[in-house]
Motif scaffolding. Sequence first.
Motif, PDB file in Angstrom:
ATOM      1  N   LEU A 100       0.860  -1.170   0.000  1.00 27.80           N
ATOM      2  CA  LEU A 100       0.000   0.000   0.000  1.00 27.80           C
ATOM      3  C   LEU A 100       0.909   1.237   0.000  1.00 27.80           C
ATOM      4  O   LEU A 100       1.822   1.336   0.818  1.00 27.80           O
ATOM      5  N   THR A 101       0.664   2.164  -0.938  1.00 25.23           N
ATOM      6  CA  THR A 101       1.508   3.358  -1.023  1.00 25.23           C
ATOM      7  C   THR A 101       1.016   4.434  -0.061  1.00 25.23           C
ATOM      8  O   THR A 101       1.803   5.048   0.635  1.00 25.23           O
ATOM      9  N   ALA A 102      -0.286   4.663  -0.041  1.00 28.16           N
ATOM     10  CA  ALA A 102      -0.831   5.729   0.795  1.00 28.16           C
ATOM     11  C   ALA A 102      -2.321   5.560   1.033  1.00 28.16           C
ATOM     12  O   ALA A 102      -3.027   4.968   0.217  1.00 28.16           O
ATOM     13  N   VAL A 103      -2.756   6.084   2.171  1.00 31.94           N
ATOM     14  CA  VAL A 103      -4.180   6.165   2.483  1.00 31.94           C
ATOM     15  C   VAL A 103      -4.507   7.648   2.571  1.00 31.94           C
ATOM     16  O   VAL A 103      -3.881   8.374   3.347  1.00 31.94           O
ATOM     17  N   ILE A 104      -5.428   8.082   1.748  1.00 34.01           N
ATOM     18  CA  ILE A 104      -5.753   9.508   1.702  1.00 34.01           C
ATOM     19  C   ILE A 104      -7.127   9.739   2.320  1.00 34.01           C
ATOM     20  O   ILE A 104      -8.127   9.191   1.873  1.00 34.01           O
ATOM     21  N   TYR A 105      -7.110  10.541   3.379  1.00 33.25           N
ATOM     22  CA  TYR A 105      -8.334  10.788   4.131  1.00 33.25           C
ATOM     23  C   TYR A 105      -8.894  12.163   3.780  1.00 33.25           C
ATOM     24  O   TYR A 105      -8.270  13.184   4.026  1.00 33.25           O
ATOM     25  N   ILE A 106     -10.068  12.149   3.178  1.00 32.04           N
ATOM     26  CA  ILE A 106     -10.740  13.398   2.808  1.00 32.04           C
ATOM     27  C   ILE A 106     -11.567  13.850   4.002  1.00 32.04           C
ATOM     28  O   ILE A 106     -12.672  13.369   4.224  1.00 32.04           O
ATOM     29  N   GLU A 107     -10.996  14.759   4.779  1.00 33.34           N
ATOM     30  CA  GLU A 107     -11.690  15.214   5.986  1.00 33.34           C
ATOM     31  C   GLU A 107     -12.834  16.146   5.620  1.00 33.34           C
ATOM     32  O   GLU A 107     -12.632  17.146   4.923  1.00 33.34           O
ATOM     33  N   SER A 108     -14.026  15.806   6.093  1.00 31.07           N
ATOM     34  CA  SER A 108     -15.182  16.648   5.797  1.00 31.07           C
ATOM     35  C   SER A 108     -16.028  16.786   7.052  1.00 31.07           C
ATOM     36  O   SER A 108     -16.248  15.811   7.753  1.00 31.07           O
ATOM     37  N   SER A 109     -16.495  17.990   7.299  1.00 26.64           N
ATOM     38  CA  SER A 109     -17.312  18.209   8.484  1.00 26.64           C
ATOM     39  C   SER A 109     -18.717  17.663   8.261  1.00 26.64           C
ATOM     40  O   SER A 109     -19.162  17.498   7.120  1.00 26.64           O
ATOM     41  N   LYS A 110     -19.386  17.401   9.368  1.00 26.11           N
ATOM     42  CA  LYS A 110     -20.756  16.905   9.278  1.00 26.11           C
ATOM     43  C   LYS A 110     -21.636  17.928   8.562  1.00 26.11           C
ATOM     44  O   LYS A 110     -22.451  17.581   7.711  1.00 26.11           O
ATOM     45  N   GLU A 111     -21.413  19.205   8.872  1.00 24.54           N
ATOM     46  CA  GLU A 111     -22.215  20.273   8.275  1.00 24.54           C
ATOM     47  C   GLU A 111     -22.096  20.264   6.749  1.00 24.54           C
ATOM     48  O   GLU A 111     -23.091  20.339   6.032  1.00 24.54           O
TER      49      GLU A 111
END
Length: 223
Positions: free
Chosen positions: A112-123
Amino acid sequence: MALNLIFLGPPGAGKGTVAQAVMEKYKLTQVSTGDLIRAEIASGSKLGKELAEIVNKGHLVNDDQIAQMLEADLKTKAAKASFSGFILDGFPRTLPQAPMLESILGKINQKLTAVIYIESSKESVVKRLSSRWTCSVCKKVYNTVSLPSKKLGVCDDDGAKLIQRDDDKPETIAKRYDTFLEKTSPLIEYYNKKGLLHRYDGNVPPAESVSAAEKIIAKIAKN
Ligand SMILES: [Zn+2]
């Protein structure tokens, strides 16, 4: 070196859009466990029949069965001369599945090269997803932001009332968001400790989200 990626983010974070763009830019192969399950069922194999029974009952396919399909599929794809990496969708979703993936990748000489987390608010997720309205008669789908009806709350085609499906209601979306965080937080922590996690602010328009992801990947690809 292949570019093997996983995107994480709550429903509505725009994962699909970002993954599609990255896939095209880097000529990656998409591997979706949902597709694998559907293909296996359609093939009518012994495993396919077992899966059909599980899915029809509304149960979850167990980890070993998914791992088995995933290994076979990744093995075939990684063996192709044109293989330059994959984007894996749908697995892992829980912490125990993460070491399973590592063992599968180890067997086929991939990492696995990378895990990319798209942070998004609940709103922002609620705002994005709750803009969908459906005609109560013809079922045509509108979007108050991107595809509004000519007259507010009324279908263009038949003048019927637009309603919000349960799935598109703010409270349902908020609940799905909480479930995602609860299930995925340990996974995010796991990949963070391994030094594989990259996160960015996904509370932006789709084009900006794509370019933020591409910036991260460009950096990784250079190393
Ligand atoms: Zn209608």
